[in-house]
Design an enzyme around this catalytic site. Structure first.
Site, PDB file in Angstrom:
ATOM      1  NE  ARG A 141      -0.749  -5.505   4.618  1.00  0.00           N
ATOM      2  CZ  ARG A 141       0.083  -5.972   3.691  1.00  0.00           C
ATOM      3  NH1 ARG A 141      -0.355  -6.892   2.825  1.00  0.00           N
ATOM      4  NH2 ARG A 141       1.322  -5.538   3.602  1.00  0.00           N
ATOM      5  CE  LYS A 166      -0.153  -0.363   4.231  1.00  0.00           C
ATOM      6  NZ  LYS A 166       0.297  -0.362   5.644  1.00  0.00           N
ATOM      7  CG  HIS A 269      -2.289  -5.703  11.666  1.00  0.00           C
ATOM      8  ND1 HIS A 269      -2.400  -5.970  10.313  1.00  0.00           N
ATOM      9  CD2 HIS A 269      -1.063  -5.141  11.828  1.00  0.00           C
ATOM     10  CE1 HIS A 269      -1.300  -5.585   9.694  1.00  0.00           C
ATOM     11  NE2 HIS A 269      -0.470  -5.077  10.590  1.00  0.00           N
ATOM     12  NE  ARG A 272       1.085  -7.991   7.554  1.00  0.00           N
ATOM     13  CZ  ARG A 272       1.434  -8.493   6.369  1.00  0.00           C
ATOM     14  NH1 ARG A 272       0.969  -9.673   6.003  1.00  0.00           N
ATOM     15  NH2 ARG A 272       2.235  -7.828   5.561  1.00  0.00           N
ATOM     16  CG  HIS A 295       6.562  -6.306   4.772  1.00  0.00           C
ATOM     17  ND1 HIS A 295       6.973  -6.811   5.991  1.00  0.00           N
ATOM     18  CD2 HIS A 295       5.273  -5.911   4.958  1.00  0.00           C
ATOM     19  CE1 HIS A 295       5.986  -6.724   6.866  1.00  0.00           C
ATOM     20  NE2 HIS A 295       4.953  -6.187   6.264  1.00  0.00           N
ATOM     21  CE1 TYR A 304       2.880  -6.538  10.187  1.00  0.00           C
ATOM     22  CE2 TYR A 304       4.267  -4.716   9.476  1.00  0.00           C
ATOM     23  CZ  TYR A 304       3.022  -5.303   9.587  1.00  0.00           C
ATOM     24  OH  TYR A 304       1.926  -4.644   9.119  1.00  0.00           O
TER      25      TYR A 304
END
Length: 325
Positions: A141, A166, A269, A272, A295, A304
């Site tokens: 990120r 995150k 982003h 990613r 994740h 993703y």
């Protein structure tokens, strides 16, 4: 709402106790003040129950064209204000949540990535190109390399520790070999800033209450930023050395996208997403990609990654009876 300031102070105390992010706390405060302003212009809503006030307010926000995510942030902020600021329990409000539409996430192709990264400019003398290459090299990120401290880089084992990502998740990633020389050079640049700040008594901010527990840590080399900002800033009355702001990287990447002639909806982003998609197309399994991205759920990793039409046809031709024939 005469007790607005007291309610905001209590809500702020609760959010601090729960270690909510500083940006989240500021955004919640803005949403509450916007709601109070709306109430002042809608005197007919004052006699309604709190749940009805919220429903009317969020309906007005929806009619004004706000996104579902924005409406949900407002809902969370106001629920927090009522319950933890004013001490008012709310009921039957689950139906007020907006449903976020399903979107197709943008993943640039390999050719687009190869075209964009070399032309990303180093704005204001900051190593924006290096940071963008690192975003793609490890699927980071945009704030994760910017938040890196010197102690998070392990050149001996070619590892980078992403701390407090995150949702507070930390993970280890292998630093791409192609970036090692430039990252070592960046460490030496950071060392020059650190020596200057140590001589002038300028600290770096530390997470939580670490600065209170270890008073010398804000001046320690291990805690210094890998990508320090050129200018100091004042926060809560203290002069700090902050790191490069993410807006600088976003601006530089946007310039690179324009120079490469790539679609202008690409953002940092998206690198990613490209990282995850290209790993999948090269044969990596989703479970490994999930760990690399940090994740919590495999379903998030699936969102993703994008499976190209070529890969789909290859699977079809090799596995389907009609394809084999």
């Amino acid at each position: 709402m005469n007790n607005l300031d007291e309610g905001l102070a209590r809500m702020e105390s609760w959010m601090t106790l729960k270690h909510l992010d500083h940006k989240t706390r500021k955004q919640y405060g803005r949403e509450v003040r916007r709601y109070v302003s709306w109430l002042r212009n809608h005197s007919s809503a004052h006699a309604l129950p709190s749940e009805k006030k919220l429903e009317l307010y969020l309906t007005d926000r929806a009619k004004a064209g706000c996104a579902a995510s924005t409406q949900n942030v407002a809902f969370n902020a106001l629920r927090c204000f009522y319950e933890h600021g004013l001490g008012i329990a709310l009921s039957d409000i689950a139906a007020l949540r907006a449903k976020r539409p399903a979107i197709i996430r943008r993943s640039p192709s390999r050719d687009e990535v190869r075209a964009i990264l070399p032309v990303v400019p180093n704005l204001y003398g900051y190593p924006c190109q290096l940071i963008c290459e690192w975003l793609y090299g490890n699927g980071l990120r945009v704030t994760e390399p910017l938040n890196a401290r010197i102690k998070d880089i392990d050149f001996e084992h070619s590892q980078f520790v992403v701390r407090d990502g995150k949702h507070g998740v930390s993970r280890r990633v292998a630093i791409p070999c192609s970036l090692m020389p430039r990252l070592r050079a960046q460490v030496e640049i950071a060392r020059l800033f650190w020596k200057q700040d140590a001589a002038n008594g300028v600290p770096v901010p530390l997470p939580g209450l670490l600065a209170r527990k270890y008073p010398r840590a804000p001046f320690a080399w291990a805690w210094y930023w890998l990508f320090p900002a050129k200018d100091t800033c004042r926060f809560e009355g203290v002069l700090y050395r902050w790191r490069i702001h993410e807006a600088c990287i976003q601006r530089a990447f946007k310039i690179g996208v324009g120079k490469a002639g790539a679609p202008d909806d690409l953002t940092p982003h998206c690198l990613r997403h490209a990282y995850a998609t290209h790993l999948l197309s090269d044969g990596a399994d989703l479970r490994s990609i999930q760990e690399l991205l940090g994740h919590a759920r495999l379903s998030t990793t699936q969102k993703y990654t994008q499976v190209s039409l070529t890969d789909l046809m290859r699977v079809y031709d090799s596995a389907h009876p009609k394809g084999k024939s």
